[in-house]
Every structure is written in structure tokens, then in C-alpha cells.
Design a protein around this motif. Structure first.
Motif, PDB file in Angstrom:
ATOM      1  N   LEU A 179      -2.914  -5.775  -3.238  1.00  0.00           N
ATOM      2  CA  LEU A 179      -1.924  -5.263  -4.166  1.00  0.00           C
ATOM      3  C   LEU A 179      -2.516  -4.172  -5.042  1.00  0.00           C
ATOM      4  CD1 LEU A 179      -0.474  -8.686  -5.348  1.00  0.00           C
ATOM      5  CD2 LEU A 179       0.516  -7.145  -3.655  1.00  0.00           C
ATOM      6  N   PRO A 180      -1.690  -3.250  -5.532  1.00  0.00           N
ATOM      7  CA  PRO A 180      -2.187  -2.214  -6.439  1.00  0.00           C
ATOM      8  C   PRO A 180      -2.624  -2.828  -7.761  1.00  0.00           C
ATOM      9  CG  PRO A 180       0.201  -2.153  -6.325  1.00  0.00           C
ATOM     10  CD  PRO A 180      -0.249  -3.094  -5.251  1.00  0.00           C
ATOM     11  N   ARG A 181      -3.434  -2.103  -8.499  1.00  0.00           N
ATOM     12  CA  ARG A 181      -3.940  -2.625  -9.769  1.00  0.00           C
ATOM     13  C   ARG A 181      -2.815  -2.954 -10.740  1.00  0.00           C
ATOM     14  NH1 ARG A 181      -9.098   1.466 -10.926  1.00  0.00           N
ATOM     15  NH2 ARG A 181     -10.347   0.809  -9.117  1.00  0.00           N
ATOM     16  N   ARG A 182      -1.688  -2.267 -10.599  1.00  0.00           N
ATOM     17  CA  ARG A 182      -0.581  -2.480 -11.526  1.00  0.00           C
ATOM     18  C   ARG A 182       0.189  -3.757 -11.225  1.00  0.00           C
ATOM     19  NH1 ARG A 182       1.745   0.705 -14.711  1.00  0.00           N
ATOM     20  NH2 ARG A 182       3.876   0.303 -13.964  1.00  0.00           N
ATOM     21  N   ALA A 183      -0.151  -4.449 -10.158  1.00  0.00           N
ATOM     22  CA  ALA A 183       0.628  -5.626  -9.775  1.00  0.00           C
ATOM     23  C   ALA A 183       0.669  -6.666 -10.890  1.00  0.00           C
ATOM     24  CB  ALA A 183       0.061  -6.238  -8.500  1.00  0.00           C
ATOM     25  N   ALA A 184      -0.491  -7.004 -11.431  1.00  0.00           N
ATOM     26  CA  ALA A 184      -0.536  -8.020 -12.486  1.00  0.00           C
ATOM     27  C   ALA A 184       0.278  -7.581 -13.695  1.00  0.00           C
ATOM     28  CB  ALA A 184      -1.990  -8.289 -12.893  1.00  0.00           C
ATOM     29  N   GLU A 185       0.196  -6.280 -14.022  1.00  0.00           N
ATOM     30  CA  GLU A 185       0.951  -5.755 -15.158  1.00  0.00           C
ATOM     31  C   GLU A 185       2.456  -5.861 -14.925  1.00  0.00           C
ATOM     32  OE1 GLU A 185       1.856  -1.393 -17.180  1.00  0.00           O
ATOM     33  OE2 GLU A 185      -0.038  -1.708 -16.116  1.00  0.00           O
ATOM     34  N   LEU A 186       2.891  -5.536 -13.705  1.00  0.00           N
ATOM     35  CA  LEU A 186       4.316  -5.593 -13.390  1.00  0.00           C
ATOM     36  C   LEU A 186       4.831  -7.024 -13.407  1.00  0.00           C
ATOM     37  CD1 LEU A 186       4.465  -2.983 -10.487  1.00  0.00           C
ATOM     38  CD2 LEU A 186       5.361  -2.708 -12.798  1.00  0.00           C
ATOM     39  N   ILE A 187       4.039  -7.958 -12.874  1.00  0.00           N
ATOM     40  CA  ILE A 187       4.435  -9.360 -12.888  1.00  0.00           C
ATOM     41  C   ILE A 187       4.516  -9.874 -14.316  1.00  0.00           C
ATOM     42  CG2 ILE A 187       3.686 -11.695 -12.262  1.00  0.00           C
ATOM     43  CD1 ILE A 187       2.509 -10.453  -9.692  1.00  0.00           C
ATOM     44  N   ALA A 188       3.531  -9.499 -15.138  1.00  0.00           N
ATOM     45  CA  ALA A 188       3.536  -9.924 -16.542  1.00  0.00           C
ATOM     46  C   ALA A 188       4.734  -9.329 -17.282  1.00  0.00           C
ATOM     47  CB  ALA A 188       2.233  -9.497 -17.219  1.00  0.00           C
ATOM     48  N   LEU A 230       0.849  -1.191   0.000  1.00  0.00           N
ATOM     49  CA  LEU A 230       0.000   0.000   0.000  1.00  0.00           C
ATOM     50  C   LEU A 230       0.879   1.233   0.000  1.00  0.00           C
ATOM     51  CD1 LEU A 230      -2.931   1.168   0.284  1.00  0.00           C
ATOM     52  CD2 LEU A 230      -2.557   1.142   2.756  1.00  0.00           C
ATOM     53  N   ASN A 231       0.531   2.212  -0.837  1.00  0.00           N
ATOM     54  CA  ASN A 231       1.257   3.474  -0.856  1.00  0.00           C
ATOM     55  C   ASN A 231       0.810   4.339   0.313  1.00  0.00           C
ATOM     56  OD1 ASN A 231       1.918   6.395  -1.780  1.00  0.00           O
ATOM     57  ND2 ASN A 231       2.990   5.092  -3.239  1.00  0.00           N
ATOM     58  N   LYS A 232       1.752   5.036   0.939  1.00  0.00           N
ATOM     59  CA  LYS A 232       1.429   5.858   2.097  1.00  0.00           C
ATOM     60  C   LYS A 232       0.405   6.938   1.783  1.00  0.00           C
ATOM     61  CE  LYS A 232       5.650   5.287   4.836  1.00  0.00           C
ATOM     62  NZ  LYS A 232       6.868   5.924   5.389  1.00  0.00           N
ATOM     63  N   SER A 233       0.340   7.359   0.532  1.00  0.00           N
ATOM     64  CA  SER A 233      -0.622   8.406   0.166  1.00  0.00           C
ATOM     65  C   SER A 233      -2.063   7.954   0.346  1.00  0.00           C
ATOM     66  CB  SER A 233      -0.395   8.836  -1.292  1.00  0.00           C
ATOM     67  OG  SER A 233      -0.633   7.751  -2.180  1.00  0.00           O
ATOM     68  N   ALA A 234      -2.287   6.632   0.397  1.00  0.00           N
ATOM     69  CA  ALA A 234      -3.644   6.097   0.563  1.00  0.00           C
ATOM     70  C   ALA A 234      -3.891   5.577   1.970  1.00  0.00           C
ATOM     71  CB  ALA A 234      -3.889   4.983  -0.453  1.00  0.00           C
ATOM     72  N   ALA A 235      -2.925   5.757   2.863  1.00  0.00           N
ATOM     73  CA  ALA A 235      -3.038   5.165   4.198  1.00  0.00           C
ATOM     74  C   ALA A 235      -4.231   5.691   4.977  1.00  0.00           C
ATOM     75  CB  ALA A 235      -1.751   5.406   4.986  1.00  0.00           C
ATOM     76  N   ASP A 236      -4.529   6.977   4.844  1.00  0.00           N
ATOM     77  CA  ASP A 236      -5.608   7.550   5.661  1.00  0.00           C
ATOM     78  C   ASP A 236      -6.966   6.952   5.331  1.00  0.00           C
ATOM     79  OD1 ASP A 236      -5.490   8.762   3.159  1.00  0.00           O
ATOM     80  OD2 ASP A 236      -6.337  10.656   3.881  1.00  0.00           O
ATOM     81  N   THR A 237      -7.137   6.463   4.104  1.00  0.00           N
ATOM     82  CA  THR A 237      -8.442   5.897   3.716  1.00  0.00           C
ATOM     83  C   THR A 237      -8.434   4.374   3.578  1.00  0.00           C
ATOM     84  OG1 THR A 237      -7.905   6.249   1.370  1.00  0.00           O
ATOM     85  CG2 THR A 237      -9.145   8.002   2.509  1.00  0.00           C
ATOM     86  N   ASP A 238      -7.285   3.795   3.231  1.00  0.00           N
ATOM     87  CA  ASP A 238      -7.261   2.381   2.857  1.00  0.00           C
ATOM     88  C   ASP A 238      -6.510   1.470   3.820  1.00  0.00           C
ATOM     89  OD1 ASP A 238      -8.579   3.314   0.656  1.00  0.00           O
ATOM     90  OD2 ASP A 238      -6.904   3.073  -0.736  1.00  0.00           O
ATOM     91  N   LEU A 239      -5.795   2.026   4.802  1.00  0.00           N
ATOM     92  CA  LEU A 239      -4.911   1.203   5.613  1.00  0.00           C
ATOM     93  C   LEU A 239      -5.648   0.108   6.370  1.00  0.00           C
ATOM     94  CD1 LEU A 239      -2.158   0.497   6.719  1.00  0.00           C
ATOM     95  CD2 LEU A 239      -2.449   2.270   8.465  1.00  0.00           C
TER      96      LEU A 239
END
Length: 216
Positions: free
Chosen positions: A125-134, A102-111
Motif C-alpha cells: 500500500l502507499p504510505r498514505r494508506a494509514a493516513e486515509l484509513i485514520a 500501486l499507481n501506474k506511474s511507478a509500475a516500471d520500477t515497482d510492479l
């Protein structure tokens, strides 16, 4: 109530995270650590449900600490919380055994939601996870690299996961802890460039680990 260990080398960040979690009424901060070495030591002693781990720390960094904690024979999960670019940090963190990112910028809402998801056994995981793995998988193929072979236990957990076993059920089948099974699953997914259970099922079918129901 989720028991959390906060790891960050900045006291003000830990104080903010503590206030955020305690205000939710759904988490208890059982400890804090300002370094990777301290995080590993306290995780071993406290066995929290989750470690909220920063990556950039002097000495042992968050990736190294995550790897050490993942190797402990405890059920503790690790959620990486960082301000660094996920393109650079995500795959090293997952390779080390992190269960979420999780990115710290989203911690206040998503932590809190991320913590609860990870503790329940889901990857966060962020939405880009699958893209990065691929992308990593494509780069390896482009460089002529063969996928790293699976160990016998990694093949077994992939087969059981494809058959619908939860990590806890696979652990009972293999006489392993749920945490250990989840570690095998994470490493196998990274080796194979798989992002989710659907990818695991497809791989298991293509590789012969799982046969279609009509053939069984």
C-alpha cells in the motif's frame, strides 16, 4: 515463477505490462482480460497467483471485479494498478478485497516487487494508506457513526493475528483457506481503522480479545 492475469481495457497497456513482467524472468502472464466480467471469468478458470487489476473499465469496473474475485474460493490475490488518485480509489479498492495498490506511474520500477510482496501474503500500500484509513475513522466518529461491528469470524481472525498466527495458520485453526482469512482480516482492519499488525495487537489488548502475557 508468479502466474499473473493482466486486466486493463487498453491493449497497449496490457502489452506493456506483459513485456515488463516477462523481462523480469520472475513472472509468467497466463492470461489477459479487457473487462471486469472477463477478469472474473478468467480468474475462476486460470486461478492465477495474482490479478493485476485496472479500476476504470466500461461495464463492470475494477472495484466490482475485485469484489467478485475476492469472493471466489481460490487463492488468487488482487493488486490494483491505476492512474487514478489514491485518495479517491484506495479505500473502495481495499473494501472490495484488494491486497495491494500501486499507481501506474511507478509500475516500471515497482510492479514486480509489489506483485511478489502481495503473493507472499503482505499488503502493498502507499504510505498514505494509514493516513486515509485514520481519516475515514475520524470522519465516521465526527458524524456520530459507530464502528461497524465485527462478525464472529472477523473477531476470531483478529485475535489469532494478534497472537502471532499467520493467515495460513489461522486458516488451519479455523478450517478456512488462507485467502478467506486474509479477506476477513482486510475487512476487519477497514471497519476498525487499523493499518498494520501493531494496530491489531493494540486493538486486541484494548478490547479484551488478547490479554497481556503477564496476566495469562
Amino acid at each position: 515463477m508468479v502466474r499473473a492475469l493482466l486486466v486493463d481495457d487498453h491493449a497497449v497497456v496490457r502489452a506493456g505490462l506483459r513485456a515488463l513482467l516477462e523481462a523480469s524472468g520472475r513472472a509468467e502472464v497466463v492470461g489477459e482480460a479487457s473487462s471486469g466480467e472477463e477478469a472474473v471469468r478468467k480468474a475462476r478458470i486460470l486461478e492465477p497467483d495474482i490479478v493485476v487489476m485496472d479500476l476504470a473499465m466500461p461495464g463492470m469496473d475494477g472495484v466490482q471485479a475485485t469484489r467478485r474475485i475476492a469472493a471466489l474460493d481460490i487463492e488468487t490475490k488482487v493488486l490494483v494498478l491505476t492512474a487514478h488518485d489514491e485518495d479517491e480509489c484506495l479505500l473502495p479498492a481495499l473494501n472490495a478485497g484488494a491486497d495491494g495498490f500501486l499507481n501506474k506511474s511507478a509500475a516500471d520500477t515497482d510492479l514486480m516487487g509489489a506483485i511478489e510482496a502481495v503473493v507472499r501474503g503482505h499488503s502493498y500500500l502507499p504510505r498514505r494508506a494509514a493516513e486515509l484509513i485514520a481519516r475515514q475513522k475520524k470522519q465516521r466518529r465526527g458524524a456520530g457513526e459507530e464502528p461497524e461491528p465485527l462478525s464472529d469470524r472477523e473477531r476470531t481472525v483478529i485475535e489469532l493475528t494478534a497472537r502471532g498466527f499467520s493467515a495460513a495458520e489461522a486458516g488451519r485453526e479455523m478450517c478456512l483457506s488462507r485467502k478467506t482469512v486474509e479477506g476477513y482480516i482486510s475487512r476487519a482492519k477497514l471497519k476498525l481503522g487499523l493499518a498494520n499488525r501493531r494496530d491489531i495487537v493494540r486493538f486486541a489488548l484494548e478490547s479484551g480479545l488478547l490479554r497481556p502475557e503477564a496476566e495469562e
